[in-house]
Design a protein around this motif. Structure first.
Motif, PDB file in Angstrom:
ATOM      1  N   PHE A  67       0.839  -1.190   0.000  1.00 31.43           N
ATOM      2  CA  PHE A  67       0.000   0.000   0.000  1.00 31.43           C
ATOM      3  C   PHE A  67       0.873   1.239   0.000  1.00 31.43           C
ATOM      4  O   PHE A  67       2.070   1.161   0.267  1.00 31.43           O
ATOM      5  N   PHE A  68       0.239   2.396  -0.287  1.00 32.28           N
ATOM      6  CA  PHE A  68       0.980   3.648  -0.353  1.00 32.28           C
ATOM      7  C   PHE A  68       1.039   4.343   1.001  1.00 32.28           C
ATOM      8  O   PHE A  68       2.105   4.750   1.454  1.00 32.28           O
ATOM      9  N   SER A  69      -0.110   4.485   1.630  1.00 32.13           N
ATOM     10  CA  SER A  69      -0.140   5.147   2.935  1.00 32.13           C
ATOM     11  C   SER A  69      -1.402   4.777   3.691  1.00 32.13           C
ATOM     12  O   SER A  69      -2.375   4.307   3.102  1.00 32.13           O
ATOM     13  N   ILE A  70      -1.361   5.009   4.978  1.00 31.77           N
ATOM     14  CA  ILE A  70      -2.523   4.763   5.830  1.00 31.77           C
ATOM     15  C   ILE A  70      -3.095   6.108   6.243  1.00 31.77           C
ATOM     16  O   ILE A  70      -2.414   6.926   6.858  1.00 31.77           O
ATOM     17  N   VAL A  71      -4.338   6.337   5.903  1.00 33.75           N
ATOM     18  CA  VAL A  71      -4.975   7.622   6.179  1.00 33.75           C
ATOM     19  C   VAL A  71      -5.372   7.711   7.646  1.00 33.75           C
ATOM     20  O   VAL A  71      -5.074   8.680   8.334  1.00 33.75           O
ATOM     21  N   ALA A 107      -6.881   7.495  15.116  1.00 34.96           N
ATOM     22  CA  ALA A 107      -5.647   8.258  14.940  1.00 34.96           C
ATOM     23  C   ALA A 107      -5.518   8.575  13.462  1.00 34.96           C
ATOM     24  O   ALA A 107      -5.427   7.654  12.635  1.00 34.96           O
ATOM     25  N   ASP A 108      -5.544   9.866  13.107  1.00 31.63           N
ATOM     26  CA  ASP A 108      -5.461  10.217  11.695  1.00 31.63           C
ATOM     27  C   ASP A 108      -4.001  10.427  11.283  1.00 31.63           C
ATOM     28  O   ASP A 108      -3.085  10.302  12.099  1.00 31.63           O
ATOM     29  N   ASP A 109      -3.802  10.775  10.019  1.00 30.74           N
ATOM     30  CA  ASP A 109      -2.439  10.888   9.512  1.00 30.74           C
ATOM     31  C   ASP A 109      -1.830  12.258   9.752  1.00 30.74           C
ATOM     32  O   ASP A 109      -0.727  12.538   9.278  1.00 30.74           O
ATOM     33  N   SER A 110      -2.559  13.099  10.473  1.00 35.90           N
ATOM     34  CA  SER A 110      -2.043  14.415  10.839  1.00 35.90           C
ATOM     35  C   SER A 110      -1.671  14.498  12.305  1.00 35.90           C
ATOM     36  O   SER A 110      -1.385  15.581  12.814  1.00 35.90           O
ATOM     37  N   GLY A 111      -1.705  13.384  12.975  1.00 36.51           N
ATOM     38  CA  GLY A 111      -1.380  13.375  14.398  1.00 36.51           C
ATOM     39  C   GLY A 111      -2.571  13.561  15.309  1.00 36.51           C
ATOM     40  O   GLY A 111      -2.419  13.621  16.530  1.00 36.51           O
ATOM     41  N   TYR A 164     -12.186  -6.366  20.584  1.00 39.49           N
ATOM     42  CA  TYR A 164     -11.647  -5.129  20.015  1.00 39.49           C
ATOM     43  C   TYR A 164     -11.097  -5.423  18.625  1.00 39.49           C
ATOM     44  O   TYR A 164     -10.371  -6.402  18.425  1.00 39.49           O
ATOM     45  N   TYR A 165     -11.438  -4.520  17.694  1.00 42.84           N
ATOM     46  CA  TYR A 165     -11.051  -4.683  16.301  1.00 42.84           C
ATOM     47  C   TYR A 165     -10.226  -3.494  15.825  1.00 42.84           C
ATOM     48  O   TYR A 165     -10.558  -2.335  16.095  1.00 42.84           O
ATOM     49  N   CYS A 166      -9.192  -3.790  15.088  1.00 41.07           N
ATOM     50  CA  CYS A 166      -8.397  -2.769  14.436  1.00 41.07           C
ATOM     51  C   CYS A 166      -9.009  -2.484  13.054  1.00 41.07           C
ATOM     52  O   CYS A 166      -9.505  -3.402  12.388  1.00 41.07           O
ATOM     53  N   ASN A 167      -8.964  -1.220  12.644  1.00 41.39           N
ATOM     54  CA  ASN A 167      -9.551  -0.810  11.374  1.00 41.39           C
ATOM     55  C   ASN A 167      -8.678   0.273  10.762  1.00 41.39           C
ATOM     56  O   ASN A 167      -8.087   1.087  11.492  1.00 41.39           O
ATOM     57  N   ALA A 168      -8.595   0.294   9.451  1.00 42.06           N
ATOM     58  CA  ALA A 168      -7.750   1.314   8.818  1.00 42.06           C
ATOM     59  C   ALA A 168      -8.293   1.704   7.452  1.00 42.06           C
ATOM     60  O   ALA A 168      -8.856   0.874   6.737  1.00 42.06           O
ATOM     61  N   PRO A 181      -6.336   9.555  -4.589  1.00 42.40           N
ATOM     62  CA  PRO A 181      -6.663   9.845  -3.186  1.00 42.40           C
ATOM     63  C   PRO A 181      -7.624   8.832  -2.575  1.00 42.40           C
ATOM     64  O   PRO A 181      -7.915   8.888  -1.387  1.00 42.40           O
ATOM     65  N   ARG A 182      -8.119   7.913  -3.376  1.00 41.77           N
ATOM     66  CA  ARG A 182      -9.090   6.956  -2.888  1.00 41.77           C
ATOM     67  C   ARG A 182      -8.463   6.050  -1.842  1.00 41.77           C
ATOM     68  O   ARG A 182      -7.336   5.589  -1.995  1.00 41.77           O
ATOM     69  N   SER A 183      -9.225   5.819  -0.780  1.00 42.21           N
ATOM     70  CA  SER A 183      -8.758   4.899   0.255  1.00 42.21           C
ATOM     71  C   SER A 183      -9.735   3.744   0.405  1.00 42.21           C
ATOM     72  O   SER A 183     -10.914   3.854   0.049  1.00 42.21           O
ATOM     73  N   PHE A 184      -9.243   2.662   0.909  1.00 40.90           N
ATOM     74  CA  PHE A 184     -10.040   1.456   1.122  1.00 40.90           C
ATOM     75  C   PHE A 184     -10.006   1.122   2.612  1.00 40.90           C
ATOM     76  O   PHE A 184      -9.013   1.362   3.296  1.00 40.90           O
TER      77      PHE A 184
END
Length: 121
Positions: free
Chosen positions: A27-31, A50-54, A92-96, A105-108
């Protein structure tokens, strides 16, 4: 993209647990990275983001007790859970949200497997 969660377990009320989630694959990045939870008979609820801007955002029920932290270099997100209560018992589930293409810019959205957290009274 795979999300692997770990760190659940059994703890007494007032105790602490730390959950970890690692993203792998191409992948390219995690939003954004999130933790959800689902107790038996209830709907899955968003616990922390937690977003990609801190930025970090929390459900009212966990504010002041839980801390979400991303490591962008390692593509991981942790959830430090303190002062646990029996009502925190859940899977508890992790999601991204993940960008797979640097030119789009599309994210999945992806889910990891759940990890059980049980808080005894």
């Amino acid at each position: 993209v795979q999300l692997q969660a770990s760190g659940g377990g059994l703890v007494q009320a007032g105790g602490s647990l730390r959950l970890s989630c690692a993203a792998s694959g191409s992948f390219f990045s995690i939003v954004a990275m999130r933790w959800y939870r689902q107790a038996p008979g209830t709907q899955r609820e968003l616990v922390a983001t937690a977003d990609d801007s801190g930025g970090a955002y929390y459900a009212d029920s966990v504010k002041g007790r839980f801390t979400i932290a991303r490591d962008n270099a390692k593509n991981t997100v942790d959830l430090q859970m303190n002062s646990l209560k029996p009502e925190d018992t859940a899977v508890y589930y992790c999601n991204a949200d993940v960008r797979t293409d640097r030119y789009s810019p599309r994210s999945f959205n992806y889910w990891g497997q759940g990890t059980q957290v049980t808080v005894s009274s």
